[in-house]
Design a protein around this motif. Structure first.
Motif, PDB file in Angstrom:
ATOM      1  N   LYS A   1       4.191  23.087  -5.389  1.00 10.50           N
ATOM      2  CA  LYS A   1       5.153  23.907  -6.087  1.00 10.50           C
ATOM      3  C   LYS A   1       6.390  23.015  -6.939  1.00 10.50           C
ATOM      4  N   ASN A   2       6.591  22.128  -6.265  1.00  7.36           N
ATOM      5  CA  ASN A   2       7.593  21.167  -6.947  1.00  7.36           C
ATOM      6  C   ASN A   2       7.568  19.663  -6.222  1.00  7.36           C
ATOM      7  N   PHE A   3       8.170  18.867  -7.083  1.00  2.94           N
ATOM      8  CA  PHE A   3       8.101  17.319  -6.488  1.00  2.94           C
ATOM      9  C   PHE A   3       9.106  16.444  -7.110  1.00  2.94           C
ATOM     10  N   ASP A   4       9.815  15.572  -6.440  1.00  2.27           N
ATOM     11  CA  ASP A   4      10.613  14.465  -7.014  1.00  2.27           C
ATOM     12  C   ASP A   4      10.506  13.550  -6.324  1.00  2.27           C
ATOM     13  N   LYS A   5       9.929  12.488  -7.233  1.00  5.38           N
ATOM     14  CA  LYS A   5       9.414  11.108  -6.606  1.00  5.38           C
ATOM     15  C   LYS A   5      10.923  10.486  -6.277  1.00  5.38           C
ATOM     16  N   GLY A   6      11.890  10.716  -7.222  1.00  3.84           N
ATOM     17  CA  GLY A   6      13.196   9.920  -6.879  1.00  3.84           C
ATOM     18  C   GLY A   6      13.520  10.257  -5.467  1.00  3.84           C
ATOM     19  N   SER A   7      13.577  11.341  -4.979  1.00  3.43           N
ATOM     20  CA  SER A   7      13.969  11.702  -3.728  1.00  3.43           C
ATOM     21  C   SER A   7      12.672  11.785  -2.502  1.00  3.43           C
ATOM     22  N   GLY A   8      11.868  11.509  -2.946  1.00  8.28           N
ATOM     23  CA  GLY A   8      10.736  11.431  -2.327  1.00  8.28           C
ATOM     24  C   GLY A   8      10.166  12.716  -1.680  1.00  8.28           C
ATOM     25  N   LEU A   9      10.519  13.758  -2.076  1.00  5.22           N
ATOM     26  CA  LEU A   9      10.315  15.082  -1.503  1.00  5.22           C
ATOM     27  C   LEU A   9       9.162  15.870  -2.418  1.00  5.22           C
ATOM     28  N   MET A  10       8.263  16.519  -1.761  1.00  8.29           N
ATOM     29  CA  MET A  10       7.116  17.295  -2.517  1.00  8.29           C
ATOM     30  C   MET A  10       6.902  18.703  -1.706  1.00  8.29           C
ATOM     31  N   THR A  11       6.935  19.710  -2.257  1.00  9.61           N
ATOM     32  CA  THR A  11       6.584  21.027  -1.588  1.00  9.61           C
ATOM     33  C   THR A  11       5.533  21.579  -1.999  1.00  9.61           C
ATOM     34  N   LEU A  12       4.785  22.021  -0.909  1.00  2.64           N
ATOM     35  CA  LEU A  12       3.436  22.554  -1.326  1.00  2.64           C
ATOM     36  C   LEU A  12       3.395  23.867  -0.782  1.00  2.64           C
ATOM     37  N   GLU A  13       2.484  24.672  -1.342  1.00  2.42           N
ATOM     38  CA  GLU A  13       2.075  26.075  -0.900  1.00  2.42           C
ATOM     39  C   GLU A  13       0.723  26.246  -0.857  1.00  2.42           C
ATOM     40  N   TYR A  14       0.578  27.054   0.345  1.00  2.00           N
ATOM     41  CA  TYR A  14      -1.124  27.205   0.604  1.00  2.00           C
ATOM     42  C   TYR A  14      -1.329  28.716   0.813  1.00  2.00           C
ATOM     43  N   ASP A  15      -2.471  29.268   0.920  1.00  2.00           N
ATOM     44  CA  ASP A  15      -2.925  30.605   0.884  1.00  2.00           C
ATOM     45  C   ASP A  15      -4.166  30.829   1.341  1.00  2.00           C
ATOM     46  N   ASN A  16      -4.207  31.277   2.679  1.00  2.00           N
ATOM     47  CA  ASN A  16      -5.477  31.562   3.447  1.00  2.00           C
ATOM     48  C   ASN A  16      -6.582  30.454   3.517  1.00  2.00           C
ATOM     49  N   MET A  17      -6.117  29.187   3.272  1.00  5.67           N
ATOM     50  CA  MET A  17      -6.899  27.923   3.727  1.00  5.67           C
ATOM     51  C   MET A  17      -8.212  28.090   3.374  1.00  5.67           C
ATOM     52  N   ARG A  18      -8.504  28.649   2.348  1.00  5.37           N
ATOM     53  CA  ARG A  18      -9.967  28.906   2.231  1.00  5.37           C
ATOM     54  C   ARG A  18     -10.929  29.563   2.946  1.00  5.37           C
ATOM     55  N   GLY A  19     -10.205  30.516   3.442  1.00  6.75           N
ATOM     56  CA  GLY A  19     -10.812  31.296   4.566  1.00  6.75           C
ATOM     57  C   GLY A  19     -11.133  30.835   6.121  1.00  6.75           C
ATOM     58  N   ASN A  20     -10.474  29.643   6.217  1.00  3.59           N
ATOM     59  CA  ASN A  20     -10.808  28.728   7.589  1.00  3.59           C
ATOM     60  C   ASN A  20      -9.499  28.952   8.255  1.00  3.59           C
ATOM     61  N   VAL A  21      -9.095  30.200   8.790  1.00  4.13           N
ATOM     62  CA  VAL A  21      -7.541  30.441   9.073  1.00  4.13           C
ATOM     63  C   VAL A  21      -7.557  30.044  10.593  1.00  4.13           C
ATOM     64  N   GLY A  22      -8.650  30.470  11.474  1.00  7.26           N
ATOM     65  CA  GLY A  22      -8.758  30.364  12.883  1.00  7.26           C
ATOM     66  C   GLY A  22      -8.526  28.711  13.116  1.00  7.26           C
ATOM     67  N   ALA A  23      -8.929  27.843  12.477  1.00  7.70           N
ATOM     68  CA  ALA A  23      -8.751  26.639  12.779  1.00  7.70           C
ATOM     69  C   ALA A  23      -7.269  25.889  12.824  1.00  7.70           C
ATOM     70  N   TYR A  24      -6.425  26.722  12.006  1.00  2.00           N
ATOM     71  CA  TYR A  24      -4.971  26.175  11.709  1.00  2.00           C
ATOM     72  C   TYR A  24      -4.263  26.676  12.752  1.00  2.00           C
ATOM     73  N   VAL A  25      -4.444  28.002  13.352  1.00  2.00           N
ATOM     74  CA  VAL A  25      -3.322  28.685  14.465  1.00  2.00           C
ATOM     75  C   VAL A  25      -4.214  28.943  15.561  1.00  2.00           C
ATOM     76  N   THR A  26      -3.031  29.012  16.621  1.00  2.00           N
ATOM     77  CA  THR A  26      -3.493  29.328  17.941  1.00  2.00           C
ATOM     78  C   THR A  26      -2.583  30.621  18.486  1.00  2.00           C
ATOM     79  N   CYS A  27      -3.065  31.459  19.106  1.00  2.00           N
ATOM     80  CA  CYS A  27      -2.282  32.638  19.763  1.00  2.00           C
ATOM     81  C   CYS A  27      -2.423  32.884  21.125  1.00  2.00           C
ATOM     82  N   GLY A  28      -3.058  31.770  21.842  1.00  2.00           N
ATOM     83  CA  GLY A  28      -3.151  31.934  23.180  1.00  2.00           C
ATOM     84  C   GLY A  28      -4.695  32.694  23.417  1.00  2.00           C
ATOM     85  N   GLU A  29      -4.872  32.579  24.822  1.00  2.00           N
ATOM     86  CA  GLU A  29      -6.160  33.128  25.207  1.00  2.00           C
ATOM     87  C   GLU A  29      -6.087  34.477  26.190  1.00  2.00           C
TER      88      GLU A  29
END
Length: 232
Positions: free
Chosen positions: A67-95
């Protein structure tokens, strides 16, 4: 005649209720355990420039959009959407602990509460952003930290309609709880990060850093100096 019909109605209703109850999985919801660590940072043996280059390469080669980055401050902002379909591996909602298996398995964990939310076709959609911060510790060491925000939407398809089941908004450190049906019973379901996104990113950045090999220069022996003979 009326009494007989009333008795038949009561018996039929009771049988239907019993049949319906038998189709509903009986079990207990267990919220996810708190993560063992909330420290999503690593100190790597590389200077800031090499580390920043590795961070940029990882972000561009994976499912992230920069999304944006600034090497001087060392900050990078990233965006993601649907993780290429592999959603379940990245979240847990209990059992949902039950002796009966779920009708659908949209989440890879067969005991996941998500699998017991409905018998319809379930879809999970995950989006959000991640802030990556790099800070030089010394000329040969850099600290990397990542904090993520998640939006998890769970829907069901009934015929031609898409209906919402629930939406959770959580971060790397803070879970979110919403009331949704689990096995046809209103349940407070907590969803949180599985820490895969954060750990995978830091591991990949570390793997792409150059191997620093410091060698001590070896002193070469001096060539013997030949003296010119002088004629007497």
């Amino acid at each position: 005649m009326t009494k007989i019909m009333n008795k038949l109605f009561v018996v039929t209703a009771a049988a239907s209720a019993s049949l319906l109850t038998g189709c509903v999985p009986a079990g207990v919801y267990q919220p996810p355990q708190a993560p063992q660590t909330l420290d999503y940072s690593r100190e790597v043996n590389a200077n800031f420039d090499a580390t920043w280059s590795a961070i940029t390469n990882v972000a561009g080669a994976t499912f992230f959009n920069i999304k944006n980055f600034d090497k001087g401050s060392g900050l990078m902002t990233l965006e993601y959407d649907n993780m290429r379909g592999n959603v379940g591996a990245y979240v847990t909602c209990g059992e949902f602990v039950s002796t009966q298996a779920a009708y659908k398995n949209p989440h890879p964990d067969p005991k996941s509460a998500i699998n017991y939310m409905t018998i319809s076709d379930v879809q999970m959609h995950l989006s959000g952003r991640a802030n990556v911060m790099a800070r030089p510790v010394s000329d040969t060491k850099t600290n990397i930290q990542i904090n993520s925000q998640y939006t998890l939407k769970i829907t069901q398809k009934i015929g031609d309609r898409i209906e919402s089941i629930g939406e959770w908004n959580f971060t790397s450190r803070e879970p979110d709880t919403k009331t949704v049906d689990v096995a046809y019973k209103p349940t407070n379901v907590t969803c949180q990060s599985s820490n895969k996104l954060e750990n995978d990113f830091l591991t990949e950045v570390t793997a792409r850093l150059p191997t620093n090999i410091t060698s001590t220069p070896v002193e070469q022996p001096l060539a013997p100096v030949s003296k010119k003979r002088t004629r007497k």
